[in-house]
Design a protein around this motif. Structure first.
Motif, PDB file in Angstrom:
ATOM      1  N   THR A   1       0.841  -1.200   0.000  1.00 26.96           N
ATOM      2  CA  THR A   1       0.000   0.000   0.000  1.00 26.96           C
ATOM      3  C   THR A   1       0.875   1.248   0.000  1.00 26.96           C
ATOM      4  O   THR A   1       1.662   1.448   0.922  1.00 26.96           O
ATOM      5  CB  THR A   1      -0.921   0.008   1.229  1.00 26.96           C
ATOM      6  OG1 THR A   1      -1.706  -1.183   1.246  1.00 26.96           O
ATOM      7  CG2 THR A   1      -1.846   1.223   1.198  1.00 26.96           C
ATOM      8  N   PRO A   2       0.780   2.106  -1.025  1.00 27.91           N
ATOM      9  CA  PRO A   2       1.650   3.281  -1.084  1.00 27.91           C
ATOM     10  C   PRO A   2       1.246   4.389  -0.119  1.00 27.91           C
ATOM     11  O   PRO A   2       2.082   5.124   0.382  1.00 27.91           O
ATOM     12  CB  PRO A   2       1.543   3.736  -2.543  1.00 27.91           C
ATOM     13  CG  PRO A   2       0.207   3.236  -2.984  1.00 27.91           C
ATOM     14  CD  PRO A   2      -0.016   1.948  -2.257  1.00 27.91           C
ATOM     15  N   ASN A   3      -0.059   4.519   0.132  1.00 26.06           N
ATOM     16  CA  ASN A   3      -0.513   5.582   1.023  1.00 26.06           C
ATOM     17  C   ASN A   3      -0.553   5.076   2.456  1.00 26.06           C
ATOM     18  O   ASN A   3      -0.847   3.913   2.723  1.00 26.06           O
ATOM     19  CB  ASN A   3      -1.911   6.063   0.599  1.00 26.06           C
ATOM     20  CG  ASN A   3      -2.880   4.896   0.393  1.00 26.06           C
ATOM     21  OD1 ASN A   3      -2.631   4.042  -0.463  1.00 26.06           O
ATOM     22  ND2 ASN A   3      -3.947   4.852   1.157  1.00 26.06           N
ATOM     23  N   GLN A   4      -0.286   5.954   3.416  1.00 25.30           N
ATOM     24  CA  GLN A   4      -0.306   5.559   4.815  1.00 25.30           C
ATOM     25  C   GLN A   4      -1.724   5.454   5.351  1.00 25.30           C
ATOM     26  O   GLN A   4      -2.040   4.573   6.138  1.00 25.30           O
ATOM     27  CB  GLN A   4       0.497   6.549   5.659  1.00 25.30           C
ATOM     28  CG  GLN A   4       2.001   6.386   5.505  1.00 25.30           C
ATOM     29  CD  GLN A   4       2.768   7.232   6.497  1.00 25.30           C
ATOM     30  OE1 GLN A   4       3.058   8.384   6.238  1.00 25.30           O
ATOM     31  NE2 GLN A   4       3.077   6.665   7.636  1.00 25.30           N
ATOM     32  N   ALA A   5      -2.570   6.383   4.963  1.00 24.80           N
ATOM     33  CA  ALA A   5      -3.921   6.398   5.500  1.00 24.80           C
ATOM     34  C   ALA A   5      -4.786   5.342   4.810  1.00 24.80           C
ATOM     35  O   ALA A   5      -4.719   5.174   3.594  1.00 24.80           O
ATOM     36  CB  ALA A   5      -4.541   7.778   5.303  1.00 24.80           C
ATOM     37  N   PRO A   6      -5.588   4.619   5.581  1.00 22.65           N
ATOM     38  CA  PRO A   6      -6.509   3.651   4.976  1.00 22.65           C
ATOM     39  C   PRO A   6      -7.460   4.333   3.997  1.00 22.65           C
ATOM     40  O   PRO A   6      -7.678   5.543   4.106  1.00 22.65           O
ATOM     41  CB  PRO A   6      -7.265   3.096   6.189  1.00 22.65           C
ATOM     42  CG  PRO A   6      -6.317   3.295   7.334  1.00 22.65           C
ATOM     43  CD  PRO A   6      -5.646   4.617   7.039  1.00 22.65           C
ATOM     44  N   PRO A   7      -8.047   3.624   3.053  1.00 24.79           N
ATOM     45  CA  PRO A   7      -8.042   2.171   2.952  1.00 24.79           C
ATOM     46  C   PRO A   7      -6.725   1.592   2.439  1.00 24.79           C
ATOM     47  O   PRO A   7      -6.120   2.157   1.524  1.00 24.79           O
ATOM     48  CB  PRO A   7      -9.158   1.880   1.944  1.00 24.79           C
ATOM     49  CG  PRO A   7      -9.172   3.106   1.063  1.00 24.79           C
ATOM     50  CD  PRO A   7      -8.883   4.252   1.994  1.00 24.79           C
ATOM     51  N   CYS A   8      -6.301   0.502   3.053  1.00 24.67           N
ATOM     52  CA  CYS A   8      -5.120  -0.225   2.605  1.00 24.67           C
ATOM     53  C   CYS A   8      -5.532  -1.172   1.482  1.00 24.67           C
ATOM     54  O   CYS A   8      -6.709  -1.454   1.300  1.00 24.67           O
ATOM     55  CB  CYS A   8      -4.515  -1.019   3.762  1.00 24.67           C
ATOM     56  SG  CYS A   8      -4.343  -0.072   5.302  1.00 24.67           S
ATOM     57  N   LEU A   9      -4.555  -1.649   0.737  1.00 29.18           N
ATOM     58  CA  LEU A   9      -4.860  -2.576  -0.352  1.00 29.18           C
ATOM     59  C   LEU A   9      -5.324  -3.920   0.194  1.00 29.18           C
ATOM     60  O   LEU A   9      -4.967  -4.304   1.309  1.00 29.18           O
ATOM     61  CB  LEU A   9      -3.620  -2.767  -1.231  1.00 29.18           C
ATOM     62  CG  LEU A   9      -3.176  -1.552  -2.055  1.00 29.18           C
ATOM     63  CD1 LEU A   9      -1.877  -1.850  -2.780  1.00 29.18           C
ATOM     64  CD2 LEU A   9      -4.258  -1.138  -3.049  1.00 29.18           C
ATOM     65  N   PRO A  10      -6.117  -4.659  -0.575  1.00 27.74           N
ATOM     66  CA  PRO A  10      -6.561  -5.988  -0.153  1.00 27.74           C
ATOM     67  C   PRO A  10      -5.414  -7.000  -0.193  1.00 27.74           C
ATOM     68  O   PRO A  10      -4.329  -6.716  -0.706  1.00 27.74           O
ATOM     69  CB  PRO A  10      -7.631  -6.350  -1.194  1.00 27.74           C
ATOM     70  CG  PRO A  10      -7.929  -5.094  -1.942  1.00 27.74           C
ATOM     71  CD  PRO A  10      -6.693  -4.265  -1.873  1.00 27.74           C
ATOM     72  N   PHE A  11      -5.679  -8.190   0.310  1.00 32.57           N
ATOM     73  CA  PHE A  11      -4.707  -9.275   0.210  1.00 32.57           C
ATOM     74  C   PHE A  11      -4.415  -9.611  -1.246  1.00 32.57           C
ATOM     75  O   PHE A  11      -3.265  -9.781  -1.631  1.00 32.57           O
ATOM     76  CB  PHE A  11      -5.255 -10.561   0.867  1.00 32.57           C
ATOM     77  CG  PHE A  11      -5.186 -10.595   2.355  1.00 32.57           C
ATOM     78  CD1 PHE A  11      -3.976 -10.771   3.009  1.00 32.57           C
ATOM     79  CD2 PHE A  11      -6.336 -10.473   3.116  1.00 32.57           C
ATOM     80  CE1 PHE A  11      -3.910 -10.823   4.388  1.00 32.57           C
ATOM     81  CE2 PHE A  11      -6.283 -10.525   4.497  1.00 32.57           C
ATOM     82  CZ  PHE A  11      -5.066 -10.701   5.146  1.00 32.57           C
ATOM     83  N   ALA A  12      -5.461  -9.725  -2.059  1.00 35.30           N
ATOM     84  CA  ALA A  12      -5.293 -10.246  -3.412  1.00 35.30           C
ATOM     85  C   ALA A  12      -6.413  -9.790  -4.334  1.00 35.30           C
ATOM     86  O   ALA A  12      -7.405 -10.494  -4.529  1.00 35.30           O
ATOM     87  CB  ALA A  12      -5.248 -11.773  -3.385  1.00 35.30           C
ATOM     88  N   PRO A  13      -6.295  -8.577  -4.931  1.00 37.30           N
ATOM     89  CA  PRO A  13      -7.275  -8.154  -5.930  1.00 37.30           C
ATOM     90  C   PRO A  13      -7.321  -9.150  -7.090  1.00 37.30           C
ATOM     91  O   PRO A  13      -6.300  -9.736  -7.466  1.00 37.30           O
ATOM     92  CB  PRO A  13      -6.739  -6.793  -6.400  1.00 37.30           C
ATOM     93  CG  PRO A  13      -5.876  -6.317  -5.277  1.00 37.30           C
ATOM     94  CD  PRO A  13      -5.261  -7.559  -4.694  1.00 37.30           C
ATOM     95  N   LEU A  14      -8.473  -9.352  -7.643  1.00 33.60           N
ATOM     96  CA  LEU A  14      -8.649 -10.398  -8.640  1.00 33.60           C
ATOM     97  C   LEU A  14      -7.820 -10.162  -9.902  1.00 33.60           C
ATOM     98  O   LEU A  14      -7.223 -11.095 -10.450  1.00 33.60           O
ATOM     99  CB  LEU A  14     -10.128 -10.540  -8.989  1.00 33.60           C
ATOM    100  CG  LEU A  14     -11.054 -10.813  -7.797  1.00 33.60           C
ATOM    101  CD1 LEU A  14     -12.494 -10.972  -8.280  1.00 33.60           C
ATOM    102  CD2 LEU A  14     -10.603 -12.042  -7.014  1.00 33.60           C
TER     103      LEU A  14
END
Length: 477
Positions: A226-239
């Protein structure tokens, strides 16, 4: 160019810059036609009494892996490069550590069994792989042990690919070549885990050329990029990300060996207490059931589901939460099936983590949906007005939420690209370019802007991948 565009879309969506789900990632309930059965493997890792992993035997005891492999982590490599047993008699490995009874239970509930071997860091790997004597000693110990307990192979899970030098890479593949030669002489097989990154020194075709029987692509842990510090964070595994990874790994493998690719899929959870660079990973569903705002209400789950990954996500009290339920796991399996992969490996058993539905896996060993939070197929989302509009929009805690072969010569070394730029400035520049077009047509301007995001994001990829490696060390040893 297609792969670049897809990667651009994945990153921009993760930053909340794309206003609709990625093309081709709409989620739906499994189709009415019965899919061919897929082979399902799963990892079983050790831990102290009271930890989430302790429920793994009860989970695989339902027969869900009876036609696949269970991979029990019974060994690690220490800082001296020595193979060390993880016995259940040690309090740290009381659950699922090695004991004759535990090994017998694993054999009784699976068609094939591997001894998983992990390590904590690159120093431990170097101590092993750089020494012919240490390699020989460890290989002999591991092969003799696997044979003595009736297991069919060795699973190598070293996760230092991002920090490798050329010598590290060469030594690793030498180790794999020597290990595979001895396992084959002993009637055993070898698996090796590979990274969710096609730019490291690891190459899936090279691993198979070294004699490994199966190579496992760990298609998860994008959240650590995740490049940004503030959420939303990236998912485990985008399709779409999974699709690109699997497609890229298959391209590295000769056509006649592609059936040897296994894809690792996540069944786990994470939290991010206010900062996407402070993610607490490898959590189980039992951990999130106690989290503020957790809900099993079908509508709440549907509202929180990310259409690009299928994962369930929300924020509460300054903490961001993310987990994979049965709907999300089925969606990831569908992507893998599309690409012709016939074996998957699930991280991880224990703690009530989700399992595939019977309809998705083509097996009658699927876990009951009722025991998986948010897995009610009536709540399965589609790309419709009822789904969240962007990957960057997640509701705060809802008031209605309920509390509750012989080795062939190795290919040339892979060059690892350098890290460029700064993520924050890259994002600002991209937004500016996207807004103004940079003096070119709007479409080209948006594309250029998105590419700049990728270059800026690359500044964080190296150290976020180190987080993936450290995460693996924490969870597997």
């Amino acid at each position: 160019m297609k792969r670049i565009l897809s990667a651009v879309l994945t990153v921009t969506a993760g930053l909340g810059l794309v206003s609709a789900p990625l093309a081709g990632t709409a989620l739906a309930a499994p189709g009415a036609g019965a899919p061919r059965a897929i082979t399902v493997d799963a990892w079983v890792y050790p831990g102290p009494r009271g930890s989430a992993t302790c429920s793994a035997p009860a989970e695989y005891g339902d027969g869900r892996v009876r036609t696949g492999a269970l991979k029990a982590e019974y060994y690690t490599i220490d800082r001296r490069g020595t193979a060390v047993l993880l016995p259940a008699s040690d309090p740290d490995y009381a659950c699922n550590g090695y004991s004759p009874a535990n090994a017998a239970d694993v054999r009784a509930h699976s068609a094939h069994q591997y001894v998983t071997v992990s390590l904590a860091d690159l120093d431990s790997e170097r101590a092993l792989t750089s020494s012919p004597q240490k390699r020989a000693a460890a290989i002999t110990a591991l092969v003799d042990f696997a044979r003595s307990i009736g297991f069919g192979g060795i699973d190598i899970d070293f996760e230092n690919y991002w920090a490798w030098t050329r010598d590290d890479r060469a030594n690793f593949f030498t180790f794999l070549t020597e290990l595979s030669a001895q396992t084959h002489r002993s009637g055993l097989s070898t698996q090796v885990e590979g990274p969710p990154d096609l730019t490291t020194g690891f190459n899936y075709g090279t691993a198979l050329a070294a004699g490994v029987d199966q190579v496992v692509l760990m298609a998860y842990d994008l959240e650590y990029q995740t490049p940004n510090q503030a959420p939303p964070c990236l998912p485990f595994a985008p399709l779409d990300w999974v699709r690109e990874l699997v497609g890229g790994a298959l391209e590295q493998i000769p056509a006649d060996r592609r059936s040897r690719l296994v894809v690792g899929l996540p069944s786990e959870a994470y939290t991010a207490p206010g900062d996407c660079h402070r993610i607490k990973g490898n959590l189980a569903m039992e951990d999130l059931r106690r989290a503020p705002g957790f809900s099993t209400d079908p509508q709440v789950v549907a509202d929180r589901r990310d259409p690009g990954s299928g994962e369930v996500r929300w924020s509460s009290g300054g903490t961001f939460y993310n987990y994979v339920d049965q709907v999300a796991l089925d969606a990831k399996l569908a992507v893998v099936r599309e690409l012709g992969v016939s074996t998957v490996s699930v991280w991880a058993l224990g703690g009530g983590n989700a399992w595939f539905s019977k309809a998705a896996s083509g097996s009658d060993a699927g876990a009951p949906p009722v025991s998986r939070p948010g897995s009610d197929t009536s709540a399965s989302p589609t790309a419709s007005a009822g789904s969240p509009a962007t990957k960057g929009e997640f509701p705060e805690e809802s008031a209605s939420a309920s509390a509750s072969d012989a080795a062939s010569p190795l290919p040339p070394e892979v060059e690892v690209p350098g890290i460029i730029g700064d993520a924050a400035s890259g994002r600002r520049d991209a937004q500016s370019l996207a807004a103004t077009g940079g003096g070119v047509s709007p479409g080209v301007g948006i594309l250029i802007g998105a590419v700049v995001i990728l270059l800026g994001t690359a500044a964080l990829v190296g150290w976020r991948m180190a987080q993936h490696r450290q995460n693996g060390a924490r969870r597997k040893g």
